[in-house]
Scaffold this motif. Structure first.
Motif: not given
Length: 174
Positions: A46-47, A82-85, A158-161, A165-171
């Protein structure tokens, strides 16, 4: 101004290297696991897809040359918000036209992404200085932006994703 853009591209590439280091030692089948939504591979795909599509848009838009509209304070403010979000860990659905990224191998993703980044660098290098304030890019949330803000959006996207990635790794228990 191009020095600033090139510094941001270096940061983008350094952040990509950070992603790759986060994924070192993870078996390919774990990176393909989409039990919790997108797989890690799909996030990386996606990135790359987003950057590639953005580049294609900018290449097409830049053909208008001096006829492109000029960036103003409102454009910058909208992109800043947008970038802050994006740099937060908030979750939201991807736009429908990019909601099903491919599941290539890690090797294919790295190769494609490197090629995309090389094309972006060439575009920046060849982009005329006199157009640096022109609205050459369109972000789905941030609206029309100049080239510097386009690269900013790649960084924050990229920071957002990385959060994802860290969430997926934890899951996945990684």
């Amino acid at each position: 101004m191009k020095e600033v853009i090139n510094k941001k591209l270096k940061r983008l590439n350094a952040d990509t290297d950070t992603i790759y280091s986060l994924l070192e030692g993870i078996p390919e089948e774990k990176m393909q696991d989409n039990s919790y939504g997108w797989s890690i591979i799909q996030v990386l795909s996606h990135l790359n897809d987003a950057e590639s599509a953005s580049l294609e848009y900018m290449q097409k838009k830049s053909k208008a040359g001096d006829k492109m509209q000029t960036s103003g304070f409102g454009n910058s403010l909208r992109m800043w918000v947008t970038n802050q979000v994006l740099k937060s860990s908030l979750k939201w659905k991807a736009p429908s036209y990019i909601s099903d990224p491919q599941s290539n191998s890690m090797e294919e993703i790295k190769s494609q992404w490197t090629e995309t980044r090389n094309k972006i660098q060439r575009f920046v290098d060849e982009y005329p200085d006199k157009w640096l304030d022109k609205l050459v890019y369109k972000h789905p949330m941030g609206g029309r932006q100049n080239l510097e803000k386009a690269v900013d959006s790649f960084v924050y996207h990229q920071i957002h994703h990385i959060h994802q990635i860290n969430r997926i790794k934890k899951q996945l228990g990684l």
